[in-house]
Design a protein around this motif. Structure first.
Motif, PDB file in Angstrom:
ATOM      1  N   ASP A 124     -14.711  -1.186  77.558  1.00  0.00           N
ATOM      2  CA  ASP A 124     -13.959   0.071  77.515  1.00  0.00           C
ATOM      3  C   ASP A 124     -14.565   1.017  76.493  1.00  0.00           C
ATOM      4  O   ASP A 124     -14.698   2.229  76.739  1.00  0.00           O
ATOM      5  N   PHE A 125     -14.917   0.482  75.323  1.00  0.00           N
ATOM      6  CA  PHE A 125     -15.518   1.315  74.285  1.00  0.00           C
ATOM      7  C   PHE A 125     -16.856   1.875  74.760  1.00  0.00           C
ATOM      8  O   PHE A 125     -17.154   3.061  74.583  1.00  0.00           O
ATOM      9  N   GLN A 126     -17.671   1.027  75.369  1.00  0.00           N
ATOM     10  CA  GLN A 126     -18.975   1.483  75.839  1.00  0.00           C
ATOM     11  C   GLN A 126     -18.833   2.595  76.885  1.00  0.00           C
ATOM     12  O   GLN A 126     -19.568   3.579  76.850  1.00  0.00           O
ATOM     13  N   ARG A 127     -17.887   2.433  77.801  1.00  0.00           N
ATOM     14  CA  ARG A 127     -17.696   3.453  78.831  1.00  0.00           C
ATOM     15  C   ARG A 127     -17.230   4.782  78.239  1.00  0.00           C
ATOM     16  O   ARG A 127     -17.446   5.838  78.834  1.00  0.00           O
ATOM     17  N   SER A 128     -16.593   4.726  77.063  1.00  0.00           N
ATOM     18  CA  SER A 128     -16.092   5.955  76.446  1.00  0.00           C
ATOM     19  C   SER A 128     -17.188   6.761  75.758  1.00  0.00           C
ATOM     20  O   SER A 128     -16.951   7.891  75.345  1.00  0.00           O
ATOM     21  N   ASN A 129     -18.375   6.156  75.607  1.00  0.00           N
ATOM     22  CA  ASN A 129     -19.467   6.800  74.874  1.00  0.00           C
ATOM     23  C   ASN A 129     -20.627   7.071  75.832  1.00  0.00           C
ATOM     24  O   ASN A 129     -21.127   6.144  76.487  1.00  0.00           O
ATOM     25  N   LYS A 130     -21.055   8.308  75.897  1.00  0.00           N
ATOM     26  CA  LYS A 130     -22.074   8.670  76.883  1.00  0.00           C
ATOM     27  C   LYS A 130     -23.409   7.970  76.625  1.00  0.00           C
ATOM     28  O   LYS A 130     -24.190   7.763  77.561  1.00  0.00           O
ATOM     29  N   GLN A 131     -23.671   7.578  75.373  1.00  0.00           N
ATOM     30  CA  GLN A 131     -24.901   6.869  75.079  1.00  0.00           C
ATOM     31  C   GLN A 131     -24.886   5.432  75.578  1.00  0.00           C
ATOM     32  O   GLN A 131     -25.933   4.816  75.758  1.00  0.00           O
ATOM     33  N   ALA A 143     -22.483   4.332  78.168  1.00  0.00           N
ATOM     34  CA  ALA A 143     -21.773   4.182  79.437  1.00  0.00           C
ATOM     35  C   ALA A 143     -22.648   3.607  80.541  1.00  0.00           C
ATOM     36  O   ALA A 143     -22.143   2.916  81.440  1.00  0.00           O
ATOM     37  N   GLY A 144     -23.941   3.838  80.495  1.00  0.00           N
ATOM     38  CA  GLY A 144     -24.809   3.350  81.559  1.00  0.00           C
ATOM     39  C   GLY A 144     -25.014   1.857  81.550  1.00  0.00           C
ATOM     40  O   GLY A 144     -25.512   1.290  82.519  1.00  0.00           O
ATOM     41  N   ASP A 145     -24.643   1.215  80.447  1.00  0.00           N
ATOM     42  CA  ASP A 145     -24.821  -0.239  80.344  1.00  0.00           C
ATOM     43  C   ASP A 145     -23.565  -0.863  79.749  1.00  0.00           C
ATOM     44  O   ASP A 145     -23.621  -1.630  78.793  1.00  0.00           O
ATOM     45  N   ALA A 146     -22.415  -0.511  80.332  1.00  0.00           N
ATOM     46  CA  ALA A 146     -21.126  -0.959  79.783  1.00  0.00           C
ATOM     47  C   ALA A 146     -20.780  -2.345  80.313  1.00  0.00           C
ATOM     48  O   ALA A 146     -19.918  -2.512  81.176  1.00  0.00           O
ATOM     49  N   ASP A 147     -21.476  -3.365  79.798  1.00  0.00           N
ATOM     50  CA  ASP A 147     -21.260  -4.726  80.285  1.00  0.00           C
ATOM     51  C   ASP A 147     -20.383  -5.558  79.350  1.00  0.00           C
ATOM     52  O   ASP A 147     -20.110  -6.731  79.617  1.00  0.00           O
ATOM     53  N   GLY A 148     -19.943  -4.958  78.232  1.00  0.00           N
ATOM     54  CA  GLY A 148     -19.075  -5.689  77.317  1.00  0.00           C
ATOM     55  C   GLY A 148     -19.803  -6.628  76.383  1.00  0.00           C
ATOM     56  O   GLY A 148     -19.162  -7.422  75.687  1.00  0.00           O
ATOM     57  N   TRP A 156     -23.453  -1.739  68.517  1.00  0.00           N
ATOM     58  CA  TRP A 156     -22.981  -2.125  67.189  1.00  0.00           C
ATOM     59  C   TRP A 156     -23.050  -0.950  66.234  1.00  0.00           C
ATOM     60  O   TRP A 156     -22.107  -0.666  65.486  1.00  0.00           O
ATOM     61  N   HIS A 157     -24.169  -0.227  66.260  1.00  0.00           N
ATOM     62  CA  HIS A 157     -24.339   0.921  65.373  1.00  0.00           C
ATOM     63  C   HIS A 157     -23.283   1.991  65.628  1.00  0.00           C
ATOM     64  O   HIS A 157     -22.654   2.512  64.685  1.00  0.00           O
ATOM     65  N   ILE A 158     -23.049   2.321  66.897  1.00  0.00           N
ATOM     66  CA  ILE A 158     -22.081   3.373  67.229  1.00  0.00           C
ATOM     67  C   ILE A 158     -20.658   2.917  66.934  1.00  0.00           C
ATOM     68  O   ILE A 158     -19.824   3.682  66.429  1.00  0.00           O
ATOM     69  N   LEU A 159     -20.351   1.652  67.248  1.00  0.00           N
ATOM     70  CA  LEU A 159     -18.993   1.134  67.012  1.00  0.00           C
ATOM     71  C   LEU A 159     -18.617   1.214  65.539  1.00  0.00           C
ATOM     72  O   LEU A 159     -17.478   1.547  65.198  1.00  0.00           O
ATOM     73  N   PHE A 160     -19.569   0.940  64.659  1.00  0.00           N
ATOM     74  CA  PHE A 160     -19.255   0.921  63.222  1.00  0.00           C
ATOM     75  C   PHE A 160     -19.634   2.227  62.521  1.00  0.00           C
ATOM     76  O   PHE A 160     -19.623   2.297  61.290  1.00  0.00           O
ATOM     77  N   SER A 161     -19.963   3.260  63.275  1.00  0.00           N
ATOM     78  CA  SER A 161     -20.296   4.559  62.659  1.00  0.00           C
ATOM     79  C   SER A 161     -19.016   5.280  62.244  1.00  0.00           C
ATOM     80  O   SER A 161     -17.987   5.137  62.890  1.00  0.00           O
TER      81      SER A 161
END
Length: 291
Positions: free
Chosen positions: A265-272, A274-279, A286-291
């Motif tokens: 869900d988090f990956q799909r919410s970020n355009k960087q 979303a193309g590989d939102a496999d969980g 990791w970098h974007i989640l903790f930014s």
């Protein structure tokens, strides 16, 4: 009796009382209104969570359990005194209680013993869960007790209520023991004292400071059969970012399907991402989640 304040009015009232408030995800629309009425409101109910750790507690009260869906309160008061706004509208916090107690709250007079469960408390009370194990031994820090006092006073001040409109869950529903560890009569005395004084100087809205970004442990740390601190850290950060809806009991060290679904869900919410939102976390996720 009173119509519930709006979400914006609640937020403003808490700030005006001098509280530090953390807005969790879509709290303004997170409710159980489809299951029954919300209002008229008559009082404020205080609970303890029987949990440890602020991030995990936020996840639990936000999403609830299989047999008790969230939100489980309007606000969660952490040990550091921050008020985390969880839901707005009808929430699953009070359950059925004693109609004689409700009438005493409406009249703002002494409470009778609660010996019946015949009245829908979720309709009539604002609810605050407080981070505490509820064993009578877990301490209640001064910052947390002051925040309970201020949060209850903020709502009472808005509606023109006295502290007699503030009760504990154990005073409402037979068999309940929360909140355990502080005296409710002393708390009501403090609330009445506060209501007789001008509120503290308002503080600006505050967002929780993000933790320092931890080093990515490698892809091998995640996946079926893995159990480690990095998985727990990942889950806690997902909850902080508002992506914890698949957890039922909060994040843990053991990798599970809920971790994968929340991360997807988090990956799909970020355009960087979303193309590989496999969980499955990679260095960029990791970098974007903790930014």
């Amino acid at each position: 009796m009173a119509a519930p304040m709006s979400a914006s009015e609640l937020l403003a009232a808490l700030h005006a009382e001098g509280l530090t408030v953390v807005e969790e995800g879509n709290w303004r629309e997170h409710n159980r209104n489809s299951k029954g009425a919300w209002g008229p409101v008559n009082g404020v109910m205080i609970h303890h969570t029987v949990t440890k750790g602020t991030a995990a507690t936020v996840g639990i009260v936000r999403y609830g359990y299989a047999d008790l869906p969230g939100p489980l309160c309007h606000g969660m008061i952490a040990k550091d005194g921050r008020v985390h706004l969880i839901g707005y509208g009808r929430t699953n916090h009070a359950g059925l209680g004693d109609d004689d107690v409700l009438q005493a709250v409406v009249a703002e007079k002494g409470l009778p013993a609660d010996n019946e469960a015949n009245t829908d408390g979720n309709r009539h009370f604002y609810g605050f869960e407080c981070e505490n194990l509820g064993d009578g031994k877990d301490p209640w820090p001064d910052a947390q007790l002051e925040a309970i006092e201020k949060a209850a006073a903020a709502i009472c001040r808005h509606h023109g209520w006295k502290a007699a409109s503030v009760i504990g869950h154990k005073e409402w529903q037979p068999g309940k023991v929360d909140p355990r560890g502080f005296d409710l009569d002393e708390m009501r005395h403090s609330i009445d004292s506060r209501l007789g004084a001008r509120p503290d100087k308002p503080k600006p809205p505050a967002s929780p400071k993000p933790p320092a970004r931890p080093a990515f442990p490698g892809r091998g740390a995640f996946g079926p059969g893995q159990s480690n601190g990095s998985i727990l850290l990942l889950g806690q950060q997902l909850v902080r970012r508002g992506f914890g809806k698949h957890y039922r009991v909060g994040p843990s060290k053991a990798w599970g399907e809920a971790d994968r679904l929340n991360l997807a869900d988090f990956q799909r919410s970020n355009k960087q991402l979303a193309g590989d939102a496999d969980g499955h976390p990679g260095p960029l996720t990791w970098h974007i989640l903790f930014s």
